[in-house]
Write a protein that holds these residues in place. Structure first.
Motif, PDB file in Angstrom:
ATOM      1  N   GLY A 190       0.820  -1.198   0.000  1.00  0.00           N
ATOM      2  CA  GLY A 190       0.000   0.000   0.000  1.00  0.00           C
ATOM      3  C   GLY A 190       0.854   1.247   0.000  1.00  0.00           C
ATOM      4  O   GLY A 190       2.063   1.192   0.243  1.00  0.00           O
ATOM      5  N   GLU A 191       0.201   2.359  -0.284  1.00  0.00           N
ATOM      6  CA  GLU A 191       0.884   3.648  -0.260  1.00  0.00           C
ATOM      7  C   GLU A 191       1.041   4.085   1.194  1.00  0.00           C
ATOM      8  O   GLU A 191       0.124   3.942   2.002  1.00  0.00           O
ATOM      9  CB  GLU A 191       0.068   4.677  -1.041  1.00  0.00           C
ATOM     10  CG  GLU A 191       0.872   5.857  -1.465  1.00  0.00           C
ATOM     11  CD  GLU A 191       0.144   6.723  -2.499  1.00  0.00           C
ATOM     12  OE1 GLU A 191       0.393   7.928  -2.498  1.00  0.00           O
ATOM     13  OE2 GLU A 191      -0.670   6.174  -3.276  1.00  0.00           O
ATOM     14  N   LEU A 192       2.205   4.591   1.515  1.00  0.00           N
ATOM     15  CA  LEU A 192       2.512   4.989   2.882  1.00  0.00           C
ATOM     16  C   LEU A 192       2.303   6.482   3.048  1.00  0.00           C
ATOM     17  O   LEU A 192       2.782   7.278   2.246  1.00  0.00           O
ATOM     18  CB  LEU A 192       3.972   4.628   3.186  1.00  0.00           C
ATOM     19  CG  LEU A 192       4.438   4.790   4.616  1.00  0.00           C
ATOM     20  CD1 LEU A 192       3.744   3.790   5.517  1.00  0.00           C
ATOM     21  CD2 LEU A 192       5.949   4.602   4.685  1.00  0.00           C
ATOM     22  N   GLY A 193       1.582   6.854   4.083  1.00  0.00           N
ATOM     23  CA  GLY A 193       1.400   8.267   4.409  1.00  0.00           C
ATOM     24  C   GLY A 193       2.294   8.646   5.576  1.00  0.00           C
ATOM     25  O   GLY A 193       3.369   8.076   5.753  1.00  0.00           O
ATOM     26  N   ASP A 194       1.825   9.559   6.399  1.00  0.00           N
ATOM     27  CA  ASP A 194       2.595  10.000   7.559  1.00  0.00           C
ATOM     28  C   ASP A 194       2.617   8.924   8.634  1.00  0.00           C
ATOM     29  O   ASP A 194       1.666   8.162   8.781  1.00  0.00           O
ATOM     30  CB  ASP A 194       1.980  11.276   8.153  1.00  0.00           C
ATOM     31  CG  ASP A 194       2.140  12.467   7.219  1.00  0.00           C
ATOM     32  OD1 ASP A 194       3.075  12.455   6.388  1.00  0.00           O
ATOM     33  OD2 ASP A 194       1.327  13.401   7.320  1.00  0.00           O
ATOM     34  N   CYS A 195       3.711   8.905   9.377  1.00  0.00           N
ATOM     35  CA  CYS A 195       3.834   8.001  10.518  1.00  0.00           C
ATOM     36  C   CYS A 195       4.017   8.841  11.774  1.00  0.00           C
ATOM     37  O   CYS A 195       4.719   9.855  11.748  1.00  0.00           O
ATOM     38  CB  CYS A 195       5.028   7.068  10.353  1.00  0.00           C
ATOM     39  SG  CYS A 195       4.879   5.921   8.960  1.00  0.00           S
ATOM     40  N   GLU A 196       3.353   8.421  12.852  1.00  0.00           N
ATOM     41  CA  GLU A 196       3.480   9.126  14.126  1.00  0.00           C
ATOM     42  C   GLU A 196       3.215   8.170  15.275  1.00  0.00           C
ATOM     43  O   GLU A 196       2.294   7.356  15.204  1.00  0.00           O
ATOM     44  CB  GLU A 196       2.531  10.320  14.194  1.00  0.00           C
ATOM     45  CG  GLU A 196       1.064   9.953  13.992  1.00  0.00           C
ATOM     46  CD  GLU A 196       0.143  11.158  13.928  1.00  0.00           C
ATOM     47  OE1 GLU A 196      -0.832  11.168  14.700  1.00  0.00           O
ATOM     48  OE2 GLU A 196       0.392  12.060  13.112  1.00  0.00           O
ATOM     49  N   LYS A 197       4.030   8.249  16.302  1.00  0.00           N
ATOM     50  CA  LYS A 197       3.855   7.463  17.530  1.00  0.00           C
ATOM     51  C   LYS A 197       3.631   5.972  17.248  1.00  0.00           C
ATOM     52  O   LYS A 197       2.760   5.343  17.850  1.00  0.00           O
ATOM     53  CB  LYS A 197       2.708   8.027  18.355  1.00  0.00           C
ATOM     54  CG  LYS A 197       2.947   9.446  18.848  1.00  0.00           C
ATOM     55  CD  LYS A 197       1.820   9.900  19.765  1.00  0.00           C
ATOM     56  CE  LYS A 197       2.082  11.284  20.284  1.00  0.00           C
ATOM     57  NZ  LYS A 197       1.387  12.337  19.571  1.00  0.00           N
ATOM     58  N   GLY A 198       4.397   5.420  16.301  1.00  0.00           N
ATOM     59  CA  GLY A 198       4.303   3.989  16.031  1.00  0.00           C
ATOM     60  C   GLY A 198       3.180   3.559  15.106  1.00  0.00           C
ATOM     61  O   GLY A 198       2.968   2.367  14.906  1.00  0.00           O
TER      62      GLY A 198
END
Length: 151
Positions: free
Chosen positions: A119-127
């Motif tokens: 899949g397309e990856l967006g933003d990552c935050e706090k795991g």
């Protein structure tokens, strides 16, 4: 005349920016069929043919127009830069995972994805990371996908 010079300079800036990218970095395969070779030249034998458009890879070395990549299984080979995109993608690893409405375990289950789904990856935050497959998007735990975080 001015526009031609301007676009030529813009192209030069883009090429220079590309040349300044530090390794390692994440990329994805942008062709339906991409060849990986034993070394960084077309004369090296093809060791693997990837038929997974959008598969995430880690670029670990650069040599001219060639990139040494590592795939999700840990296999490494050399690929021409025109086979790769800087578009960030990720692949589901391990078990069937939950795609949630919000970045938390208690959030509503949107759908599930099995190992191997890309899949397309967006933003990552706090795991947690935004993850979209086709038109469906949600949040996944970062430790359940390959292609997120520091390369």
């Amino acid at each position: 005349m001015g526009m031609g010079v301007l676009s030529l300079l813009a192209g030069h800036d883009a090429a220079r920016a590309q040349a300044e990218v530090k390794t390692p970095y994440w990329a994805s395969i942008q062709k339906d069929e991409a060849f990986a070779r034993a070394g960084p030249m077309a004369t090296y034998q093809i060791e693997w043919v990837f038929r997974r458009k959008h598969l995430p890879v880690k670029v670990i070395k650069r040599y001219g127009v060639w990139r040494q990549i590592v795939d999700p299984s840990g296999w490494s080979g050399w690929m021409h830069a025109n086979m790769l995109s800087r578009k960030r993608t990720a692949i589901v690893t391990g078990l069937v995972i939950a795609i949630r409405a919000e970045p938390q375990d208690a959030a509503r289950l949107m759908w599930r994805a099995e190992p191997g789904v890309v899949g397309e990856l967006g933003d990552c935050e706090k795991g947690w990371c935004e993850f979209a497959v086709d038109k469906r998007a949600g949040w996944v735990r970062q430790d359940q996908i390959w292609g997120a975080g520091e390369p």
